[in-house]
Design an enzyme around this catalytic site. Sequence first.
Site, PDB file in Angstrom:
ATOM      1  N   ASP A   1       4.477   0.579  12.998  1.00  0.00           N
ATOM      2  CA  ASP A   1       4.915  -0.525  13.850  1.00  0.00           C
ATOM      3  C   ASP A   1       6.030  -0.023  14.769  1.00  0.00           C
ATOM      4  O   ASP A   1       7.188  -0.429  14.661  1.00  0.00           O
ATOM      5  CB  ASP A   1       5.385  -1.696  12.990  1.00  0.00           C
TER       6      ASP A   1
ATOM      7  N   GLN B   1       6.776   3.836  10.864  1.00  0.00           N
ATOM      8  CA  GLN B   1       6.511   4.201  12.264  1.00  0.00           C
ATOM      9  C   GLN B   1       5.242   3.550  12.802  1.00  0.00           C
ATOM     10  O   GLN B   1       5.097   3.396  14.009  1.00  0.00           O
ATOM     11  CB  GLN B   1       6.429   5.735  12.370  1.00  0.00           C
TER      12      GLN B   1
ATOM     13  N   HIS C   1       3.999   1.352   2.268  1.00  0.00           N
ATOM     14  CA  HIS C   1       5.203   0.704   1.713  1.00  0.00           C
ATOM     15  C   HIS C   1       5.847   1.569   0.629  1.00  0.00           C
ATOM     16  O   HIS C   1       7.073   1.699   0.567  1.00  0.00           O
ATOM     17  CB  HIS C   1       4.839  -0.646   1.082  1.00  0.00           C
TER      18      HIS C   1
ATOM     19  N   SER D   1      -2.625  -0.102   6.205  1.00  0.00           N
ATOM     20  CA  SER D   1      -2.189  -1.426   6.668  1.00  0.00           C
ATOM     21  C   SER D   1      -2.759  -2.472   5.744  1.00  0.00           C
ATOM     22  O   SER D   1      -3.904  -2.355   5.283  1.00  0.00           O
ATOM     23  CB  SER D   1      -2.683  -1.666   8.098  1.00  0.00           C
TER      24      SER D   1
ATOM     25  N   HIS E   1       0.855  -1.189   0.000  1.00  0.00           N
ATOM     26  CA  HIS E   1       0.000   0.000   0.000  1.00  0.00           C
ATOM     27  C   HIS E   1       0.892   1.241   0.000  1.00  0.00           C
ATOM     28  O   HIS E   1       2.129   1.119  -0.058  1.00  0.00           O
ATOM     29  CB  HIS E   1      -0.961  -0.032   1.197  1.00  0.00           C
TER      30      HIS E   1
END
Lengths: 282, 282
Positions: B151, B149, B37, B186, B34
């Site tokens: 995660d 960020q 990324h 996500s 997405h």
Amino acid sequence: MRIFKTAQEMSVFSRKTRRDGKSIGLVPTMGCLHEGHLSLVKSSLGSSELTVVSIFVNPAQFGKNEDFDKYPRNLEKDIALLKDSGVDVVFAPEAVEMYPEGFLTFVEPQGGLEEVLEGEIRPGHFRGVATVVAKLFNITDPDKAFFGQKDAQQCLIIKKMAQDLNFSVEILIMPTVRETDGLAKSSRNSYLSAKERKAAPAIFKALQMAQHMIELGENNPAAVTAEIRKMIGRAKLLDLEYAVVADPETLRPVESIGSRALALIAARVGTTRLIDNMLIER
Amino acid sequence: MRIFKTAQEMSVFSRKTRRDGKSIGLVPTMGCLHEGHLSLVKSSLGSSELTVVSIFVNPAQFGKNEDFDKYPRNLEKDIALLKDSGVDVVFAPEAVEMYPEGFLTFVEPQGGLEEVLEGEIRPGHFRGVATVVAKLFNITDPDKAFFGQKDAQQCLIIKKMAQDLNFSVEILIMPTVRETDGLAKSSRNSYLSAKERKAAPAIFKALQMAQHMIELGENNPAAVTAEIRKMIGRAKLLDLEYAVVADPETLRPVESIGSRALALIAARVGTTRLIDNMLIER
């Protein structure tokens, strides 16, 4: 010969060496160098364009009641020896450089090799070994790394670690170097009193006997280890910890001896713990 | 764009790239790409001479009852996206390539960061993350690696792992990319039904509220988390797992909010687990 004390300097230097197209051989040691180490150095010098010897008594691989504090250290003599041998770089960090406050990431061998023999007697030992070797690989970026067959279980665990974690380094295992009476060279031999030193070669003699029995056709590992027990039992000052005829890859005891077996012995000589092993092929 | 499926091919290629003096940027992903990324990809393309994107749904970081099997996979679409973005190399191994039979060496964060929040709810999760990232670092030999960020805990653990194990890679953390209504991008958002999707931005709104409270002078973390609880509680379909105002480095709850705090939320929306966080400075 260059001497680096920090991971940062060593790392920058090894990256530069690799960028320059030179291959790096690493010989990881805990210092107090003997001919066993020097045979590894010689192998590296003969096959790599730059040889790095690390000297680091790794606290993470010593148990609480083990000999970390009294482990022999002689950095000046080691450095002189390595200079004479033609080594290019010595990496000799302090413990706080390798394990700064707040260090918390370990490399853990799990589910097999690390559970038996040395791993059983020295819990956490191979975690410490795998962690420091992973760190040394990252710091020195070697093409090849050299280890001695005397620490057979360590060799297998490091090979597995390098493979599992995809380190692009070739692990080379060199034959055990021995004193003329057969005692495997070890920094810990310096702990031995004159009497103990005289008794210690019984370990090698027991391995030789195991070899002869197996070469002569003995297939029963229990028969072999019984003879080892007897022989070590007869030797004064020696106290057997384990004697096993194992699969050379898994280190698990074999039920029947095949074409390749590894005989391993650990024994105490006074307060000193010694290990040795022999690959037996027939 | 080149696509490698084996660690061996990828490793040989990255070594050659480094020998040629080119820098490598790595963007590790689990695919189903997405805009989050793609922002990492863009950062890598802008700062490295060669960008490698890994696509690997890592079984080692999923618990037994988690969503490994149904985790969204769309390799063809991912590859098309990356090709359009100008990525040089995709590394997309199968699980058996990364974890062959007999795999047994793990990288274990210990004694801190991995125990709280996600680590408490997902035992073994960060062991899986640290292990696969160590493997990817060794396979792709990057100068820089890019993480999101969103995660936050993963970012801290990977930074610590890279530092502790002396990986010579710079870890770069990029801001969370959000939908226009604030929901953090996500891959797991694809699990949401239309109704759940509509409810999910309450997580971000609760973080914004926390930010406003703290910016207006609230020092008591319990007061902030109580308001988050209320707000998530009012949102239909949402079930709060944790809400905490933590130290941005240790992730331990703070007693009193200082100049920098990290607010973290995990919530279930239907059967989907979502996490988000916000760094609040004042």
